[in-house]
Structure formats: C-alpha cells, structure tokens
Design a protein around this motif. Structure first.
Motif, PDB file in Angstrom:
ATOM      1  N   ARG A   1       7.925  16.148  10.310  1.00 38.55           N
ATOM      2  CA  ARG A   1       8.661  15.100   9.594  1.00 38.55           C
ATOM      3  C   ARG A   1       9.419  15.739   8.414  1.00 38.55           C
ATOM      4  NH1 ARG A   1      10.895  10.892   7.997  1.00 38.55           N
ATOM      5  NH2 ARG A   1      10.041   9.336   6.581  1.00 38.55           N
ATOM      6  N   MET A   2       8.758  16.686   7.758  1.00 36.09           N
ATOM      7  CA  MET A   2       9.384  17.367   6.624  1.00 36.09           C
ATOM      8  C   MET A   2      10.671  18.063   7.072  1.00 36.09           C
ATOM      9  SD  MET A   2       9.159  18.027   3.373  1.00 36.09           S
ATOM     10  CE  MET A   2      10.858  18.383   3.039  1.00 36.09           C
ATOM     11  N   GLU A   3      10.603  18.728   8.239  1.00 34.17           N
ATOM     12  CA  GLU A   3      11.793  19.415   8.747  1.00 34.17           C
ATOM     13  C   GLU A   3      12.921  18.422   9.005  1.00 34.17           C
ATOM     14  OE1 GLU A   3      11.066  21.995  12.083  1.00 34.17           O
ATOM     15  OE2 GLU A   3       9.541  23.126  10.947  1.00 34.17           O
ATOM     16  N   GLU A   4      12.543  17.290   9.550  1.00 26.61           N
ATOM     17  CA  GLU A   4      13.526  16.253   9.851  1.00 26.61           C
ATOM     18  C   GLU A   4      14.172  15.737   8.559  1.00 26.61           C
ATOM     19  OE1 GLU A   4      14.798  15.415  12.498  1.00 26.61           O
ATOM     20  OE2 GLU A   4      15.871  13.590  11.881  1.00 26.61           O
ATOM     21  N   VAL A   5      13.338  15.475   7.549  1.00 30.33           N
ATOM     22  CA  VAL A   5      13.853  14.978   6.272  1.00 30.33           C
ATOM     23  C   VAL A   5      14.786  16.026   5.634  1.00 30.33           C
ATOM     24  CG1 VAL A   5      13.228  14.297   3.919  1.00 30.33           C
ATOM     25  CG2 VAL A   5      11.914  13.420   5.844  1.00 30.33           C
ATOM     26  N   GLY A   6      14.393  17.294   5.749  1.00 27.96           N
ATOM     27  CA  GLY A   6      15.228  18.377   5.224  1.00 27.96           C
ATOM     28  C   GLY A   6      16.598  18.375   5.880  1.00 27.96           C
ATOM     29  N   ARG A   7      16.600  18.203   7.205  1.00 27.39           N
ATOM     30  CA  ARG A   7      17.877  18.168   7.933  1.00 27.39           C
ATOM     31  C   ARG A   7      18.722  16.976   7.482  1.00 27.39           C
ATOM     32  NH1 ARG A   7      15.245  20.714  12.213  1.00 27.39           N
ATOM     33  NH2 ARG A   7      14.273  18.791  12.914  1.00 27.39           N
TER      34      ARG A   7
ATOM     35  N   VAL B   1      21.595  10.100  -4.603  1.00 24.28           N
ATOM     36  CA  VAL B   1      20.538  10.349  -5.577  1.00 24.28           C
ATOM     37  C   VAL B   1      19.226   9.743  -5.077  1.00 24.28           C
ATOM     38  CG1 VAL B   1      19.767   9.961  -7.947  1.00 24.28           C
ATOM     39  CG2 VAL B   1      22.183  10.293  -7.489  1.00 24.28           C
ATOM     40  N   THR B   2      19.250   8.457  -4.727  1.00 22.31           N
ATOM     41  CA  THR B   2      17.982   7.765  -4.462  1.00 22.31           C
ATOM     42  C   THR B   2      17.488   7.878  -3.023  1.00 22.31           C
ATOM     43  OG1 THR B   2      19.193   5.735  -4.072  1.00 22.31           O
ATOM     44  CG2 THR B   2      18.327   6.020  -6.258  1.00 22.31           C
ATOM     45  N   LEU B   3      18.386   7.982  -2.078  1.00 20.68           N
ATOM     46  CA  LEU B   3      17.941   7.982  -0.672  1.00 20.68           C
ATOM     47  C   LEU B   3      18.303   9.268   0.073  1.00 20.68           C
ATOM     48  CD1 LEU B   3      18.696   4.232   0.113  1.00 20.68           C
ATOM     49  CD2 LEU B   3      16.451   5.294  -0.109  1.00 20.68           C
TER      50      LEU B   3
ATOM     51  N   LEU C   1       8.706  13.806  -0.877  1.00 22.75           N
ATOM     52  CA  LEU C   1       8.256  12.423  -1.110  1.00 22.75           C
ATOM     53  C   LEU C   1       8.623  11.552   0.078  1.00 22.75           C
ATOM     54  CD1 LEU C   1       9.361  11.819  -4.834  1.00 22.75           C
ATOM     55  CD2 LEU C   1       7.067  12.373  -4.010  1.00 22.75           C
ATOM     56  N   ILE C   2       9.882  11.677   0.512  1.00 17.51           N
ATOM     57  CA  ILE C   2      10.353  10.885   1.653  1.00 17.51           C
ATOM     58  C   ILE C   2       9.501  11.199   2.874  1.00 17.51           C
ATOM     59  CG2 ILE C   2      12.342  10.397   3.151  1.00 17.51           C
ATOM     60  CD1 ILE C   2      13.374   9.714   0.505  1.00 17.51           C
ATOM     61  N   ALA C   3       9.237  12.498   3.067  1.00 17.09           N
ATOM     62  CA  ALA C   3       8.467  12.907   4.244  1.00 17.09           C
ATOM     63  C   ALA C   3       7.050  12.356   4.191  1.00 17.09           C
ATOM     64  CB  ALA C   3       8.438  14.430   4.366  1.00 17.09           C
ATOM     65  N   MET C   4       6.548  12.045   2.996  1.00 19.94           N
ATOM     66  CA  MET C   4       5.188  11.534   2.874  1.00 19.94           C
ATOM     67  C   MET C   4       5.153  10.023   2.625  1.00 19.94           C
ATOM     68  SD  MET C   4       3.158  14.591   0.984  1.00 19.94           S
ATOM     69  CE  MET C   4       1.563  13.977   1.491  1.00 19.94           C
ATOM     70  N   ASP C   5       6.300   9.383   2.857  1.00 27.44           N
ATOM     71  CA  ASP C   5       6.362   7.914   2.715  1.00 27.44           C
ATOM     72  C   ASP C   5       6.047   7.430   1.304  1.00 27.44           C
ATOM     73  OD1 ASP C   5       7.365   6.666   4.885  1.00 27.44           O
ATOM     74  OD2 ASP C   5       5.471   6.816   6.023  1.00 27.44           O
ATOM     75  N   ILE C   6       6.313   8.270   0.343  1.00 28.51           N
ATOM     76  CA  ILE C   6       6.152   7.858  -1.052  1.00 28.51           C
ATOM     77  C   ILE C   6       7.520   7.344  -1.496  1.00 28.51           C
ATOM     78  CG2 ILE C   6       5.646   8.654  -3.410  1.00 28.51           C
ATOM     79  CD1 ILE C   6       4.056  10.986  -2.017  1.00 28.51           C
TER      80      ILE C   6
ATOM     81  N   ASN D   1       0.798  -1.226   0.000  1.00 25.45           N
ATOM     82  CA  ASN D   1       0.000   0.000   0.000  1.00 25.45           C
ATOM     83  C   ASN D   1       0.827   1.270   0.000  1.00 25.45           C
ATOM     84  OD1 ASN D   1      -2.670  -0.844  -0.228  1.00 25.45           O
ATOM     85  ND2 ASN D   1      -2.627  -1.557   1.915  1.00 25.45           N
ATOM     86  N   LYS D   2       1.940   1.204  -0.664  1.00 24.06           N
ATOM     87  CA  LYS D   2       2.762   2.415  -0.750  1.00 24.06           C
ATOM     88  C   LYS D   2       2.687   2.963  -2.158  1.00 24.06           C
ATOM     89  CE  LYS D   2       6.094   2.325   2.911  1.00 24.06           C
ATOM     90  NZ  LYS D   2       7.499   2.547   3.218  1.00 24.06           N
ATOM     91  N   LYS D   3       2.790   4.280  -2.234  1.00 23.60           N
ATOM     92  CA  LYS D   3       2.767   4.912  -3.551  1.00 23.60           C
ATOM     93  C   LYS D   3       4.205   5.061  -4.076  1.00 23.60           C
ATOM     94  CE  LYS D   3      -1.673   6.818  -3.751  1.00 23.60           C
ATOM     95  NZ  LYS D   3      -2.491   5.673  -4.152  1.00 23.60           N
ATOM     96  N   VAL D   4       4.297   5.013  -5.392  1.00 18.68           N
ATOM     97  CA  VAL D   4       5.598   5.173  -6.044  1.00 18.68           C
ATOM     98  C   VAL D   4       5.583   6.424  -6.908  1.00 18.68           C
ATOM     99  CG1 VAL D   4       7.107   4.212  -7.837  1.00 18.68           C
ATOM    100  CG2 VAL D   4       6.135   2.706  -6.088  1.00 18.68           C
ATOM    101  N   ALA D   5       6.626   7.235  -6.759  1.00 16.82           N
ATOM    102  CA  ALA D   5       6.770   8.401  -7.634  1.00 16.82           C
ATOM    103  C   ALA D   5       8.045   8.248  -8.437  1.00 16.82           C
ATOM    104  CB  ALA D   5       6.830   9.686  -6.801  1.00 16.82           C
ATOM    105  N   TRP D   6       7.947   8.419  -9.725  1.00 18.09           N
ATOM    106  CA  TRP D   6       9.165   8.499 -10.526  1.00 18.09           C
ATOM    107  C   TRP D   6       9.614   9.954 -10.478  1.00 18.09           C
ATOM    108  CZ3 TRP D   6       8.889   5.336 -15.745  1.00 18.09           C
ATOM    109  CH2 TRP D   6       8.702   3.981 -15.436  1.00 18.09           C
ATOM    110  N   ILE D   7      10.919  10.129 -10.282  1.00 18.04           N
ATOM    111  CA  ILE D   7      11.427  11.497 -10.131  1.00 18.04           C
ATOM    112  C   ILE D   7      12.781  11.626 -10.839  1.00 18.04           C
ATOM    113  CG2 ILE D   7      12.368  10.901  -7.822  1.00 18.04           C
ATOM    114  CD1 ILE D   7      11.799  13.889  -7.048  1.00 18.04           C
ATOM    115  N   THR D   8      13.029  12.814 -11.350  1.00 15.64           N
ATOM    116  CA  THR D   8      14.302  13.080 -12.034  1.00 15.64           C
ATOM    117  C   THR D   8      15.436  13.150 -11.023  1.00 15.64           C
ATOM    118  OG1 THR D   8      13.762  15.425 -11.900  1.00 15.64           O
ATOM    119  CG2 THR D   8      13.294  14.313 -13.982  1.00 15.64           C
ATOM    120  N   SER D   9      16.659  12.922 -11.483  1.00 12.98           N
ATOM    121  CA  SER D   9      17.785  12.809 -10.553  1.00 12.98           C
ATOM    122  C   SER D   9      18.037  14.096  -9.774  1.00 12.98           C
ATOM    123  CB  SER D   9      19.049  12.421 -11.321  1.00 12.98           C
ATOM    124  OG  SER D   9      19.376  13.449 -12.229  1.00 12.98           O
TER     125      SER D   9
END
Lengths: 414, 371
Positions: free
Chosen positions: A188-194, A230-232, A54-59, A39-47
């Motif tokens: 969570r967004m702030e954390e991901v940004g950090r 790039v990916t993580l 996306l990470i902050a929203m579990d995509i 039940n996870k969404k996948v987003a294709w994204i440019t490098s």
C-alpha cells in the motif's frame, strides 16, 4: 459593456472545477472532524511534512497551515492572533502559529477548530517555527510528537544528511506503527508513493499551463487549487482532480481564455499569499491588465519532483523532502526565480515581504536585486503578513502597485 | 581584580581591535562565530582562534539593504559589521545552524561578504535520538575536514584533547565564578560578570584561563555581605550591560542565568574518555538547549525551575531580543511553569540600542518591589 455581456464574460473566465474542489475539501474536513466516531486516527502535520506514510496507514492528515490559510481567507486572523497575544505570544510571531495556537483553545475559526490530534508530525523543512508550534501543541494536547528533521541545504545535500533523513523515515514508520498498533502495509505504501508522485506531476502540469499567453489561470487560482496537493497528496482523489483541472485549463488554452481579460503584463509572485486580500489584489492587478502567471509558493509542492522516484519512494522521499524550495540557500532560490522568469516569460516580480515567515522573507532583498540584474525586469515589494491584517496598509500598497504598473507601462512603450 | 576587569572591558568594547592585534602578535588565524553551538574545540585544535561576534555597537548603514525590519538586531548587527569591513581581519566564519534568521544570515554573509572562508555546520535540530547523535558526529567530522582544508592544517586527536581540556577548564572556572557570586552577589557587579563571559568568547583562550583563574582566587579571598534580591535571567544574548546597573540600583542582582552568553556556554563538560569528536558531539546533545533546538517537550521549563530552586531565586527576568522567534514561542509555557511554583517573572523585549533609560528603570523597580 452592458451588464449581461459582462456577466457572460465573467462566467467564461470562471474555473468550473472550483465547485468540485470545494466538495472534495468539504468531504475531507467532514471525514477529519468525524474521525474519532469512525475509529480513525488524526495526525496534525506540517505543510511540507511527509504525509504519504499516514495515507498508507489510513491516518487522517490534518494541516494546521491549511487551517491558517482558511482563517486568513475568512478574515478571522486578527481576532485569533490577538487571542494568542493575550496568551503571551509576541505579535511578531508567525500568524499561522498564533491563529492555530489560540484556535485550539477556543475551537474558533471558520470550521469551529480542527479535530483533536492523536499525534503530531513536524517536518522542519519549511521553518524552525513549526518546531516550536508543534512543541506547544504536543504539550497542549498531550499527544506524541514526531520531528522529521531535514538539515538545511545552504549549498549542498551531503551524504550524511541523506543517511540521517533516511533513517528518520524508518523511525517515522516505527512511530506510526506504535501509535496505531498496526503494521504498515508495504504494498500500500508503494502505491501511495506512486500516487503522490503522480499527483505532484499533475500539479506541475496544471501550473505549467500558464506558460501559455494568455495564461488560463493565475497565481490566485493556484493559491486556491493548491489545497489538494497539500492535504490529499498520495491519494487517487488528488490525481483525478488535477487531471480534470488540467483538462479544463488545456481547454481554455485552446479557446484562448485567459484568467485576466486583456493580459498585457505577466507577473511572478513570491512568498505566501496575503490570504485576507487575495480578491482585492487579484482585482487590483487585473484592472491594469496584469496577470500573476506563476508563483514560488504553490510550485513548492512539486519543486523537488526531480529527487523523487515513484518506484523507490521511501528511499527517495528523504531527499525530496529535504531539498524543497524553503530549505535551500538564498542564491539557489534566486536561481530558481530566474528560471521561472524565463519559463513563464514574466515582465515583473511581485514580492510579498511576509512578516510571519522569516525563512521565506529574509533574503528577498538579495533575490530582488539578483533577478533585476540578471533578468532586467522590475519588481515590487509589498510589506504585509499572510494572516494578520493589521500588517496590511491598503493605501500604501495601492500606491505602490500603481507606481509599479506605471513603470511596466513605461518600459513597454520603449 | 580591577585590572582584570578593565582589560576585559576593553576587549568587549572593541573585540575587533583585540582580534586584529592578536592576529598581528601571534600570527594565528582567526575564525568568527555567532553562537555557542560553534565547536570551539575544533577551531582551537586547528591552531586557530575562535572569536564570537555579538552584533554591532555602531549604526546600521548597510545591513538594511539586505534585511527587513522584522529581523533581530543581533543578525542585523553581525551582517553590518561584515559588510562594512569591521570583520575583515577574520580568516573565516562558521555558522552553526540554529534559528531561521541565523540560517539566512549565513546565506547573506556567504553571498555578500567575500572576505575569508565560510563554513556551515548544519547541526541537527532534534537532539534526542540515536540517529541525530550519529548525524551530529558526522557534521562535526565534516566541519573538522572543512577547517583542515581552509586553514591548510591537520587537526590531530592530541590537539583536540588539549583543546577539550582547555575549554573544560574555562567552563569550570566560569561556573566557579558564578557560584561564588551566587553566594555573595556583592562581590561583582552583573555588568562585570557578563563582561567576563563575553570576553571569554573573544580573548585568547589560554590567556582567558589564566585570567579566570586569577579572578577565582581573588573572589575566593574576598567577602561581601551586601544584600540583594536574587534574580535569574533567561534569554538569548545580552548586549546591554546597563541593564544590570539598573537592576542593581533597584536592589536586585542577577545571580544565575539561562543565557547563550551565560550558563549555556559553560554548563556540561566534554568527556575526556572518548574519541574527541564524538565527545564534543555528545556535549552538544547533553547541554542546556537553545530553544531553536529540540531535546524534549518540557526540559527547558524543568531546567529553569531547577535553577531557580537551586539558586534560591526570588524572581526571573526574561530578557529577549525582539524578533527572536524561538525564545518568544517558549515564553508562555516557561512563565506558566514559574507561575505554578509561585515565582514571579518579568518579560523584557529589547533591541539594540535600548529604549530611554527611565522607562526600563521604572519597570525593574516595580518588579523588584513586588518580590
């Protein structure tokens, strides 16, 4: 050298973290390929796209360009490019795009195709090609497309650009909330940004270890270890991994272990790797005691750190994502290359003129001239393509590399 | 009519001679540009003359030192002229942001052609959002300020409105000529039609208005019932008028187009009821797009199909410049859309100069025979 000593010698130079990296990437792709079941969404994204929300929203972010690199490295590019050509795509188009477009229709390539996207995120800070490519995939998969439009900074980053890109950050989040039906958790967004900024700093620190002589790793190693930033980007996994890699590199520096046994010439690489020939090229240069100590490509994922503020990520990412290496003028690029020549104490420049990438390659002749003039170092231009092996002429390139090394030797003697 | 066409053909053959003379005769400043996203109205309102560059008809001697083999002949040709001084009468250049190659051309021009000022108009790529609209307006305001500074002038709203009216009139006239010719293709050869379009982008615009007005009058009075197989042409720019001779020799006629040197230049007028800069920005957002811009996922195919139906076209010729990525990426989907409606199409990838004539002629003949 007896065979045994040779093996010990070789093992000594092997980067131990490689194993861990492969494990992380395998897990990442398993996660991505099983997203729908979980039940996870996948987003294709440019490098160069803004992955943090996306990470902050579990995509799960998936990168067709990283996939392109894998296709190239596993020498499956020609086959997929030819398939795209049979679909009507000109052979002059970007080989990542060609490979990905045809791969989507046959689920081919080294991992049997990418997981189907639920949405597409296209950041055009790297090129105009991704716009067309993502339009094609949005039609093919019939999923929503968000375009993160980062105006090109020929000479400056103007106030109206900042406003435009900043407002798109909000539009982007709204888009994600609409597609997922969830609200973004701002904490969570702030954390991901950090974590993103921390990961980029750590990556820069890894790359910086090659200022040492001998360089503990080469650009060919960087091409490989790049995958995580790039990916993580924005995850603890990336930060931890690069910390480990950094420790290993520092250890090697301490022990005086170089990527190339008898490092004599230090070279700087420009443009994307030639994925299907990284091993061949790496050995070719190493055989002449030449180490590619740095490159303009892998450093692009930490090159705009100076514009990013980890405590104000959403506001600063507008500028950070707009002012990346490929989204600036040729003269500014030449200045950055000159800085790298100094920083890594480089003896020569190796330029990959990459048919697939016009924004990266058109202008290289000028950069070459400027660097030769300002830094007084010789350069070598290799005409090839990152993924389409048909564009690689081995004998010609071999001859040119040898002539280049000869020139370096000659200068060295003087 | 022949006189008009002869004059215009002279202008197109040597645009720089025309530009030099215009400058000497009128004392006007001349601003070069490379694509239809250049805001001509603002240049006109500055009292300057906008002159479009179409590459070079000469050989390439200098540009190859700056551009690899996989760059299109348009970009290479424009840079060649800049480097060898063909454009040295220009007071400045404006580079609207479109594709990756034009983007780098702007850099290379700024770094290597020292003559005249250099202005980038970094337009949005995405054209279908509110914030992109606001950004477009902001970019045009910056462009206006840049021109005022470089040309040491003040651009008034009154002059902008005047320029908008002039350009709208030119667009209306070009459209009228296309319409008349679409009804009676025998009235004017394709070569002449495209000479007219290109000359419009080179000549003094007041003069263009007069000439086009005259052309419309003559065409309205004339009659032709020469039959021809009706074709649409789609692509970027056409620097090869011989192509039309070949098509016509094979019994066809291009009766409408989706071209940068064609309908994309004249379709959609600028509103007169608004702040002028806003109105110019809105036209850029509403007009048929260059494939380097984004205004939706299917709009280009829809536009092409609508055009084919409206103009009763029997077939479509895609005329692309080799190494033009944005067009090449759109081709499979546009072709599929035509296939679905049973409209045959032919793809031609060309470069300046054209390949041996016989080869193309045969392809046109085979295609037209099929229709």
């Amino acid at each position: 050298m007896p065979e045994n000593t040779e093996k010990i010698e070789k093992d000594k130079r092997k980067i131990k973290s490689v194993k861990k990296m492969k494990e992380i990437m395998t897990l990442y792709y398993i996660d991505a390929k099983t997203a729908a079941e979980n039940n996870k969404k996948v987003a294709w994204i440019t490098s160069g796209g803004p992955v943090e929300p996306l990470i902050a929203m579990d995509i799960i972010p998936v990168y067709p360009e990283n996939h392109g690199a894998m296709i190239g490295a596993s020498k499956m590019g020609v086959d997929l490019c030819e398939k795209a050509e049979a679909m009507g795509y000109a052979s002059d188009l970007c080989s990542y795009a060609r490979s990905d477009i045809s791969c989507a229709t046959v689920n081919g390539g080294p991992i049997g195709g990418l997981p189907k996207p639920d949405m597409l995120i296209c950041g055009n800070n790297i090129c105009g090609t991704v716009l067309k490519w993502y339009e094609i995939q949005a039609r093919y998969f019939n999923v929503p497309l968000f375009i993160f439009d980062t105006p090109f900074c020929h000479t400056e980053y103007y106030e109206e650009m900042r406003r435009y890109v900043r407002s798109q950050v909000d539009e982007y989040i709204e888009f994600l909330e609409k597609v997922t039906g969830k609200k973004l958790d701002r904490n969570r967004m702030e954390e991901v940004g950090r974590l993103s900024v921390a990961g980029q700093r750590m990556w820069q620190a890894v790359l910086d270890t090659t200022v040492n002589k001998p360089a503990p790793m080469s650009a060919f190693d960087a091409f490989f270890h790049l995958a995580l930033i790039v990916t993580l980007r924005g995850t603890q996994t990336a930060v931890d991994y690069y910390q480990e890699l950094l420790d290993e590199m520092n250890e090697r520096v301490k022990d005086g272990i170089g990527a190339v046994p008898n490092e004599r010439y230090r070279l700087l690489w420009d443009n994307l790797p030639i994925w299907y020939r990284t091993k061949w090229l790496s050995e070719k240069f190493a055989a002449h005691d030449a180490c590619l100590v740095a490159d303009t490509y892998t450093s692009a994922w930490c090159g705009s750190l100076r514009y990013m503020d980890e405590n104000d990520f959403l506001n600063s990412m507008a500028e950070g994502y707009t002012r990346i290496y490929l989204n600036i003028g040729v003269d500014e690029m030449a200045r950055l290359v000159c800085d790298m020549v100094d920083k890594y104490d480089v003896d020569g420049l190796v330029i990959h003129s990459n048919r697939s990438c016009k924004p990266y390659s058109l202008g290289q002749y000028d950069i070459q001239r400027i660097v030769e003039e300002k830094k007084g170092i010789p350069s070598l231009m290799i005409e090839a393509d990152m993924c389409d092996e048909r564009m690689f002429s081995e004998s010609q390139i071999e001859t040119r590399i040898e002539a280049f090394i000869e020139m370096l030797t000659h200068r060295n003697r003087r | 009519m022949q006189d008009i066409l002869r004059d215009m053909a002279d202008v197109v053959r040597d645009p720089f001679a025309y530009g030099r003379k215009l400058k000497a005769d009128t004392g006007k400043k001349v601003v070069g540009y490379v694509c239809t996203y250049a805001p001509e109205e603002i240049i006109l309102a500055a009292g300057a003359h906008p002159l479009r560059l179409f590459g070079t008809t000469g050989t390439i001697e200098r540009a190859d030192a700056h551009l690899q083999s996989y760059c299109c002949s348009l970009v290479r040709g424009v840079l060649e002229e800049g480097l060898k001084g063909g454009t040295d009468f220009l007071d400045g250049m404006v580079f609207p942001h479109t594709c990756d190659s034009i983007q780098r051309l702007s850099d290379l021009w700024r770094m290597n052609v020292t003559q005249g000022f250099h202005v980038d108009a970094v337009l949005p790529v995405k054209l279908d959002t509110q914030s992109a609209c606001q950004y477009m307006i902001d970019v045009l305001h910056r462009f206006k300020n840049d021109l005022e500074r470089e040309l040491e002038c003040s651009i008034t709203d009154e002059n902008l409105s005047k320029a908008i009216r002039l350009m709208n009139e030119i667009r209306r006239l070009l459209r009228r000529i296309y319409e008349i010719r679409s009804d009676q293709p025998g009235l004017m050869t394709g070569d002449s039609l495209y000479t007219l379009v290109k000359a419009t982008m080179i000549m003094d615009r007041e003069r263009v208005r007069e000439v086009l007005q005259k052309a419309v009058e003559k065409m309205e009075a004339a009659k032709s019932d020469t039959p021809a197989k009706r074709l649409l042409m789609a692509g970027g720019i056409c620097n090869q008028p011989q192509i039309h001779d070949m098509i016509e020799a094979a019994g066809g006629a291009v009766i409408w187009d989706d071209f940068c040197t064609g309908s994309r230049y004249f379709e959609t007028l600028v509103s007169l009821d608004k702040d002028p800069v806003t109105a110019i920005a809105e036209r850029f957002l509403q007009r048929a797009v260059c494939p380097a811009k984004h205004a939706g996922l299917r709009n280009r195919a829809e536009d092409l199909l609508r055009m084919a139906h409206e103009r009763k076209a029997k077939g479509v010729i895609f005329l692309y410049l080799k190494f033009c990525d944005p067009h090449a990426f759109d081709y499979p989907y546009l072709k599929a859309a035509l296939d679905q409606e049973g409209i045959p199409s032919l793809l031609l990838e060309v470069e300046d100069p054209l390949p041996a004539e016989g080869q193309l002629q045969t392809r046109f003949e085979a295609f037209l025979e099929m229709l």
